[in-house]
Design an enzyme around this catalytic site. Structure first.
Site, PDB file in Angstrom:
ATOM      1  N   CYS A   2       0.846  -1.199   0.000  1.00  0.00           N
ATOM      2  CA  CYS A   2       0.000   0.000   0.000  1.00  0.00           C
ATOM      3  C   CYS A   2       0.883   1.252   0.000  1.00  0.00           C
ATOM      4  CB  CYS A   2      -0.931   0.101   1.192  1.00  0.00           C
ATOM      5  SG  CYS A   2      -2.072  -1.264   1.340  1.00  0.00           S
ATOM      6  N   ARG A  27       3.926  -0.153  -4.754  1.00  0.00           N
ATOM      7  CA  ARG A  27       3.694  -0.692  -3.410  1.00  0.00           C
ATOM      8  C   ARG A  27       2.417  -1.519  -3.305  1.00  0.00           C
ATOM      9  NH1 ARG A  27       6.824   1.598   0.409  1.00  0.00           N
ATOM     10  NH2 ARG A  27       5.356   0.938   1.994  1.00  0.00           N
ATOM     11  N   TRP A  75      -2.753  -2.821  -1.600  1.00  0.00           N
ATOM     12  CA  TRP A  75      -2.470  -4.243  -1.766  1.00  0.00           C
ATOM     13  C   TRP A  75      -3.300  -4.902  -0.673  1.00  0.00           C
ATOM     14  CZ3 TRP A  75      -0.532  -8.427   0.954  1.00  0.00           C
ATOM     15  CH2 TRP A  75      -0.116  -9.521   0.189  1.00  0.00           C
ATOM     16  N   ASN A 101      -1.642   2.161   5.698  1.00  0.00           N
ATOM     17  CA  ASN A 101      -0.805   1.091   5.154  1.00  0.00           C
ATOM     18  C   ASN A 101      -0.384   0.237   6.350  1.00  0.00           C
ATOM     19  OD1 ASN A 101       1.266  -0.474   4.027  1.00  0.00           O
ATOM     20  ND2 ASN A 101       2.758   1.189   4.126  1.00  0.00           N
ATOM     21  N   GLY A 102      -0.780  -1.034   6.346  1.00  0.00           N
ATOM     22  CA  GLY A 102      -0.412  -1.905   7.470  1.00  0.00           C
ATOM     23  C   GLY A 102      -1.592  -2.780   7.860  1.00  0.00           C
ATOM     24  N   GLU A 488      17.119 -17.695  -8.749  1.00  0.00           N
ATOM     25  CA  GLU A 488      16.707 -16.328  -9.046  1.00  0.00           C
ATOM     26  C   GLU A 488      16.106 -16.233 -10.462  1.00  0.00           C
ATOM     27  OE1 GLU A 488      16.070 -13.773  -7.493  1.00  0.00           O
ATOM     28  OE2 GLU A 488      16.242 -12.107  -8.902  1.00  0.00           O
ATOM     29  N   LYS A 492      12.309 -14.981 -11.313  1.00  0.00           N
ATOM     30  CA  LYS A 492      12.015 -13.877 -12.239  1.00  0.00           C
ATOM     31  C   LYS A 492      10.949 -14.310 -13.238  1.00  0.00           C
ATOM     32  CE  LYS A 492      13.213 -11.295 -10.506  1.00  0.00           C
ATOM     33  NZ  LYS A 492      13.956 -10.985  -9.319  1.00  0.00           N
ATOM     34  N   GLU A 495       7.410 -14.748 -11.510  1.00  0.00           N
ATOM     35  CA  GLU A 495       6.689 -13.588 -10.988  1.00  0.00           C
ATOM     36  C   GLU A 495       6.198 -12.645 -12.063  1.00  0.00           C
ATOM     37  OE1 GLU A 495       8.945 -11.084  -8.299  1.00  0.00           O
ATOM     38  OE2 GLU A 495      10.770 -11.468  -9.408  1.00  0.00           O
ATOM     39  N   HIS A 511      17.812 -37.009  -8.932  1.00  0.00           N
ATOM     40  CA  HIS A 511      17.127 -37.470  -7.711  1.00  0.00           C
ATOM     41  C   HIS A 511      15.628 -37.189  -7.769  1.00  0.00           C
ATOM     42  CE1 HIS A 511      20.976 -38.429  -5.992  1.00  0.00           C
ATOM     43  NE2 HIS A 511      21.404 -37.211  -6.315  1.00  0.00           N
ATOM     44  N   LYS A 610       5.873  -4.250  -4.166  1.00  0.00           N
ATOM     45  CA  LYS A 610       7.324  -4.115  -4.060  1.00  0.00           C
ATOM     46  C   LYS A 610       7.834  -4.290  -2.640  1.00  0.00           C
ATOM     47  CE  LYS A 610      11.324  -3.065  -5.869  1.00  0.00           C
ATOM     48  NZ  LYS A 610      11.904  -4.141  -6.657  1.00  0.00           N
TER      49      LYS A 610
END
Ligand code: F6R
Length: 615
Positions: A2, A27, A75, A101-102, A488, A492, A495, A511, A610
């Site tokens: 947010c 955000r 968000w 925000n929170g 990584e 990428k 996402e 395995h 983010k």
């Protein structure tokens, strides 16, 4: 998670708040809203969707005049993203307006109490509970807004950055923070409020960053009064001069922030080692390490805590620290570490890595480590962020603002800082030979230029992306220093393109995962001519015999992998410990191009944000 933004002054608030929301959209972006006040009327518009949807709706529906405004880009945590759950929220009387925000963790019990007292709720959010709690305090205690916010916040459990105003007293906005960031831009007779400084950078260079547990009453023409939420004591606010410039937060000529940030890596890495790496003299200068050198040299072990991409940088660091400095390292997901009662002693160093410096899980892990007596060292990108303040010492990455949600330059600059630390400790411990030490320093200095060469493969990588854009799954393999790079690369792709991808150490294939290989399965293999090259070539052969499609990331001039692979992407040669800084580049570009070809929203992938300030 947010973004919040506010303005109080003499200009029209709307364009400032709207632009601010666009800059903070990284955000969170599942819904957005703005409230404006023009001395007579409260004008409120909110919608599910992005800030662009809000702009369209708002400009059709409401008059946008008013010199007081607040806005929010969300968000979702409590309640699905829809118009009603979007912020701002208004109290039952219609007077108080809030953005948040929170998370207020005890909102259900507070809500029950308020319902008993006759309050009605329209949304599923914890924020609507908070604004009515503040209203209830004003009614019960007959206090002003600032005091009411303070009393109400002392009854809450959770995290917040809030801005709230009372339309009956439109000359002030009250803000507060605990666990979520909040900056106040200080102009001439005008004030700006935001989750970070980007919304007000063209208006003022002066900002107050509230500390956790502080609140402020921001008065039009009358300044900012900061106090502690718990004990009401006044705080003398420190006005910080910002180093940010507009260029850093604009896309410039790039189609996406992610692409801009991929291309910024050479300069970001130079910025990271500028003033620290003196290759000619054979010196690495890092105040945070110099001041605590004995502690590092005597540490029993280093425990790295981080999340996501930063956790992958931590894994690279494990290889680098152990190989060069011979210090035992463990790498933990911060979210697991914080809840598993880890064994941590005062001779352990906990090293926290975070781009944003706000990640809730990493922050909680740091607090736990400190409680257990460990010395905590931070590697953060955002200057002045919560994590950089909470840690005992640290080193910034100096990557500049990273706005694309998928982390790119943060990763390579984190690896750069961590490698500098490892080399510095290795030298101090005598675990590296003089020749090797100087070779690493000189080679590190050439990395930006080698990344520039790797970036020249962009068109070729785009052609490879075109071939595999419709894949349903993808595997990424690497060994040694490049195993974390494989993880990584897979992250990428997942996402931003929503293609299922997994990273594995190449030798683990046999395995289990090798069962997945068929002619439909692209396998990206990092096979640079270092480390376990021959072994990786054998792994490639095993995949080839099962008809897997191989995309090899190889050293310039390689022929062995070229003969086996369906495609190769060449990168310049370097010392083994530094290869992750280069092999990462083609993987970033590959996922970028696949996502673009699939028409995905590269900078704002679905369900993500983010800076993850909730657990
Ligand atoms: C992935 C990504 C995330 C972050 C993670 C930690 O591209 O960006 O996985 O790396 O949320 O964030 P920071 O580094 O801000 O603590």
């Amino acid at each position: 998670m947010c973004g919040i933004v506010g303005y109080i002054g003499y200009r029209d608030a709307y364009p400032i708040v709207l632009k601010g929301l666009q800059r903070l959209e990284y955000r969170g972006y599942d819904s957005a809203g703005i409230a404006l006040f023009d001395d007579k009327e409260l004008k409120l518009c909110k919608t599910k969707g992005k800030v662009a949807d809000l702009k369209e709706k708002l400009e059709n529906e409401i008059d946008t005049s008013g010199t007081l405004g607040i806005g929010h880009t969300r968000w979702a945590t409590h309640g699905v993203p829809n118009d009603v759950n979007s912020h701002p929220h208004v109290s039952n009387s219609g007077n108080l307006v809030i953005i948040h925000n929170g998370i207020i963790e005890n909102y259900e019990s507070l809500k029950k109490e308020l319902i008993k007292r006759g309050y009605k709720f329209h949304s599923d959010t914890d924020t609507e509970v908070l604004v009515n709690l503040i209203e209830d305090v004003i009614k019960k205690e007959d206090v002003k807004l600032g005091k009411a916010v303070q009393i109400a916040l002392n009854q809450t459990i959770g995290a917040y950055a809030i801005a709230v105003f009372d339309k009956a007293k439109p000359n002030e906005i009250v803000v507060a923070r605990l666990g979520s960031p909040l900056a106040i831009g200080v102009g001439e007779d005008e004030y700006f409020i935001a989750s970070d400084a980007s919304p007000f950078i063209e208006f003022t260079n002066n900002a107050i960053y509230l500390e956790d547990g502080e609140m402020a009453v921001v008065r039009r023409n009358k300044g900012v009064k900061v106090r502690k939420i718990k004990d009401d004591s006044l705080v003398d606010p420190y006005i910080q001069e910002l180093q940010l410039n507009l260029e850093q937060i604009e896309k410039n000529n790039f189609d996406h922030f992610m692409l801009k940030e991929i291309y910024e890596q050479p300069s970001a890495i130079r910025d990271t080692y500028r003033g620290r790496l003196l290759a000619e003299e054979g010196i690495i200068r890092m105040a945070g390490i110099d001041d605590n050198l004995e502690r590092f040299l005597n540490a029993r072990r280093i425990v790295i805590v981080a999340c996501g991409t930063s956790w992958h940088a931590g894994l690279v660091a494990e290889y680098v620290f152990e190989d060069l400095a011979r210090i035992p390292v463990e790498v933990e997901y911060a979210s697991e570490f914080r809840y598993r009662n880890p064994i941590i002693n005062s001779d352990d160093i906990v090293l926290a890595i975070s781009q944003s410096g706000e990640t809730a899980d990493t922050m909680a892990a740091i607090k736990l480590a400190k409680e257990k007596g460990a010395f905590v060292f931070g590697v953060c990108n955002v200057v002045g962020s919560s994590i950089s303040r909470e840690t005992n010492a640290g080193a910034y990455t100096h990557a500049g603002p990273e706005i694309g949600v998928a982390s790119t330059k943060a990763f390579t600059t984190q690896i750069t800082v961590l490698t500098l630390i490892a080399l510095k400790l290795a030298k101090a411990k005598g675990s590296i030979s003089n020749t090797d030490y100087h070779m690493h320093l000189q080679e590190l200095e050439t990395i930006p230029q080698k990344i520039e060469v790797a970036l020249k493969q962009n068109d070729h990588i785009k052609e490879v992306a075109l071939k595999y854009k419709d894949a349903r799954n993808c595997l990424y393999l690497g060994r040694g220093f490049n195993f974390p790079v494989a993880l990584e690369g897979a992250l990428k792709l997942k996402e931003i393109s929503y293609i299922h991808a997994e990273g594995y150490p190449a030798a683990e294939m046999k395995h289990g995962p090798i069962a997945l290989i068929d002619e439909e399965m692209p396998v990206v293999v990092i096979a640079t001519r270092k480390g376990h090259y021959e072994k990786v070539v054998s792994n490639i052969q095993e995949i080839k015999s099962r008809q897997g499609k191989i995309i090899g990331i190889v050293t310039e001039g390689d022929t062995s992998v070229r003969d086996l692979a369906d495609h190769v992407i060449e990168v310049p040669d370097t010392i083994e410990a530094l290869t992750p800084l280069i092999t990462t580049i083609p993987l970033q570009l590959l996922s970028y191009h696949i996502a673009v070809l699939l028409g995905k929203d590269v900078d704002q992938p679905r369900n993500l944000a983010k800076s993850v300030t909730v657990e």
